[in-house]
Design an enzyme around this catalytic site. Structure first.
Site, PDB file in Angstrom:
ATOM      1  N   CYS A  74       0.825  -1.214   0.000  1.00 16.77           N
ATOM      2  CA  CYS A  74       0.000   0.000   0.000  1.00 16.77           C
ATOM      3  C   CYS A  74       0.858   1.263   0.000  1.00 16.77           C
ATOM      4  O   CYS A  74       0.332   2.369  -0.138  1.00 16.77           O
ATOM      5  CB  CYS A  74      -0.947   0.011   1.191  1.00 16.77           C
ATOM      6  SG  CYS A  74      -1.745  -1.579   1.467  1.00 16.77           S
ATOM      7  N   HIS A 124      -9.085   5.119  -1.127  1.00 11.43           N
ATOM      8  CA  HIS A 124      -7.789   4.447  -1.002  1.00 11.43           C
ATOM      9  C   HIS A 124      -7.550   3.493  -2.177  1.00 11.43           C
ATOM     10  O   HIS A 124      -7.527   2.276  -2.017  1.00 11.43           O
ATOM     11  CB  HIS A 124      -7.769   3.686   0.337  1.00 11.43           C
ATOM     12  CG  HIS A 124      -6.517   2.918   0.614  1.00 11.43           C
ATOM     13  ND1 HIS A 124      -5.273   3.309   0.192  1.00 11.43           N
ATOM     14  CD2 HIS A 124      -6.323   1.741   1.304  1.00 11.43           C
ATOM     15  CE1 HIS A 124      -4.360   2.416   0.595  1.00 11.43           C
ATOM     16  NE2 HIS A 124      -4.975   1.460   1.256  1.00 11.43           N
ATOM     17  N   LYS A 176     -10.005   6.673   4.503  1.00 14.36           N
ATOM     18  CA  LYS A 176     -11.313   6.183   4.918  1.00 14.36           C
ATOM     19  C   LYS A 176     -12.454   6.682   4.040  1.00 14.36           C
ATOM     20  O   LYS A 176     -13.373   5.932   3.715  1.00 14.36           O
ATOM     21  CB  LYS A 176     -11.583   6.607   6.373  1.00 14.36           C
ATOM     22  CG  LYS A 176     -12.976   6.251   6.875  1.00 14.36           C
ATOM     23  CD  LYS A 176     -13.167   4.747   6.925  1.00 14.36           C
ATOM     24  CE  LYS A 176     -14.617   4.328   7.057  1.00 14.36           C
ATOM     25  NZ  LYS A 176     -15.322   4.294   5.768  1.00 14.36           N
TER      26      LYS A 176
END
Lengths: 375, 375
Positions: free
Chosen positions: A80, A323, A319
């Site tokens: 990520c 993402h 959030k």
């Protein structure tokens, strides 16, 4: 070294768009924003294109579809943190003197799979395939383990984990490019389904598609890239000394801040990696915004709100802004750039001049940090 | 800038080994060879670990399993040129001044899949997923198209494509770490099955596992990294002006040689990317070793044999030494290093001081070139 232009796409479930179309949109916008028509090299941040889109070799693909075939162009992967890692590669490329001007593009197209289990399996490749995933762990369940320990050690209630997502949804509600543009309250947070006890759906960043890009060049104009830092940690949770510390976040942040010659107290606006509520809290604690177990108070009290003393993710964060995994690190830089040049719109933090971003791969195993400074 | 140590594993179908075990073996050997116990950063060249091993985040994995967790470590992907691309990233990292000493590790574990169709699908992610693979093309069939046109335009016989693999098998027959340590003759070449007409099994590099590593540092000892170059081309064959030219090979080679201040005529030993016989021929023509359509004569005549005037792949090349995809670019550098320091064993080219490697991704869409020079 400067960022001289940024571009980004709206984040969402773009069923009608391809990976290349999103990446080309963001990259073209960044070059237009920078007032240029070409670059000397491209670095693509992406994690899962092989598994989710049947497409590797994104370096060639993007150079080709930007009309720039010929220039060097590669993909950089760090789970990520792929976007942030690609930005650091771009930074080194310019710093090395081999290239004058480079494009860093982050992209992830997560909705080409119709089966959500495939996305879950792809995300799990950030964890240890042989000693975590083989035994049934998913990326969500590993974060749930951390959350359970965090709640127990520090005595947090269920509500305490809700303060961060509630604030992030509020921030995203007026952010044009955000994926989840709606507010939630504590009732809705507590009513959202458990996806891996004690982790709720509303603790997790959504699955989405998006691309962001920045132009990096040795220049006295634009926004200064004042510091970069990267770090790794043990990949599997069972190897760690303490599940509730993120040493790679601490190290990467320290490296970037030392290069920039700043401390965290001077930063005007933060980008943290809140893929899960507990990760958001651990991020803030690891960079020194709160004592261990106390980050939720920053969210509850509004200290990290846009108009608070320590603004965090004013556009809604992972959030709620969204993402798209490999793009996230570049979204963070684009958000900071827009803050510093004063064009962040509704999410603008008054007088933001010094920005800090932390992009976290795996359960804290691969981290990139960047400090941006207005001139 | 220098390579101060190299390490590599035997290439083969290592059913009893994991990706991490191969990579750690090569990396540990390289550090031991360099006389060091740690580095400042790691760059991992790998193409297919997500699809074939369910494992991304190789940066963290390797830093962790080398006992070096903490240092920056990322994966670099550029299809079959991932290894060479990682080496160029490592070069820039040291050149940038951010790191003094880095490890570049190439690794591919291709035999974790029991279904060869999965490997074929993973390799095809180097091509254009939407406009080539979607319509049924495989990586082998795209190379077969190129081979058919090559044979027709230049009037090559079936035998003419056999000269290169026959020489490569001969070279590999006494190379300890080679995957296919047996000689073949023209009868065996012509008798090998068509896998995508006119491409035979014996035109193709084998599926194998392996890892190779080099230590790069700013140093006056070791072997000088005199030049690096990268380039891209259109990803899909239908976009190209001429299927029988490899402009990215030409560009990358020119960039690396210009940086080194040399011409191809000065090179003592070449590493070319003979994943398929026709690719080997096109490589040699693109770097100026032969006129278009005439490279087969170099193989037939023995000019590119170990003791010929233009030694190419003296250890057996991708065809017979082996081609663990993301590791190949680093194997090439390790082979050249061993040639230059005089420890290449049976494959040693007398007095080799200047080496050149070309590592080709996709059907020529992403290319890395490196010039190594003895001191």
């Amino acid at each position: 070294m400067s960022i001289t232009g940024v571009g980004l796409t709206k984040i969402g479930q773009h069923w009608d768009r391809s990976l290349r179309s999103l990446a080309v949109e963001a990259a073209s916008r960044a070059m237009e924003d920078s007032g240029i028509e070409g670059v000397d090299a491209i670095f693509v941040g992406n994690m899962m294109s092989g598994l989710l889109n049947g497409q590797e070799n994104l370096g060639s693909l993007l150079a080709d579809y930007l009309g720039l075939a010929g220039i060097p162009s590669v993909k950089v992967e760090a789970a990520c943190a792929s976007g942030g890692a690609a930005a650091v590669q771009g930074f080194m490329a310019v710093k090395s003197g081999l290239f004058r001007r480079v494009l860093v593009v982050g992209v992830e197209k997560m909705t080409d799979m119709t089966d959500s289990e495939d996305v879950s399996a792809a995300l799990a490749t950030a964890a240890d395939a042989e000693y975590e995933v083989f035994y049934g762990a998913t990326f969500v369940s590993l974060n749930a383990l951390i959350m359970r320990l965090y709640a127990r050690r520090y005595g947090l209630s269920e509500e305490d984990f809700g303060y961060l997502p509630i604030l992030m949804h509020s921030n995203a509600s007026d952010t044009p490019h955000a994926q989840l543009r709606f507010k939630i309250d504590m009732e809705r947070y507590l009513g959202s389904p458990m996806i891996s006890d004690p982790l709720r759906l509303m603790d997790a960043a959504p699955v989405g598609d998006g691309a962001a890009a920045v132009v990096l060049e040795g220049s006295d104009s634009g926004v200064e890239v004042a510091g970069v830092g990267m770090a790794t940690d043990q990949i599997a949770l069972h190897s760690r000394g303490d599940l509730l510390r993120l040493p790679a976040v601490e190290l990467a942040a320290r490296r970037a801040m030392e290069m920039a010659g700043i401390t965290q107290k001077e930063v005007d606006v933060f980008q943290i990696h809140d893929a899960f509520s507990v990760m958001g809290y651990l991020n803030m604690e690891s960079i020194g915004l709160a004592e261990p177990g106390r980050a939720y108070i920053l969210a509850e009290s509004g200290e990290i709100a846009r108009d608070g003393p320590v603004p965090v993710n004013p556009e809604g964060g992972l959030k709620a802004r969204g993402h798209p995994v490999g793009a996230t690190g570049i979204y963070q830089l684009a958000e900071l750039y827009n803050q510093i040049v004063g064009r962040a719109g509704p999410s603008q933090v008054e007088g933001a001049k010094l920005g800090f971003a932390i992009n976290v791969g795996g359960t804290g195993s691969n981290v990139a940090a960047v400090v941006l400074r207005g001139r």
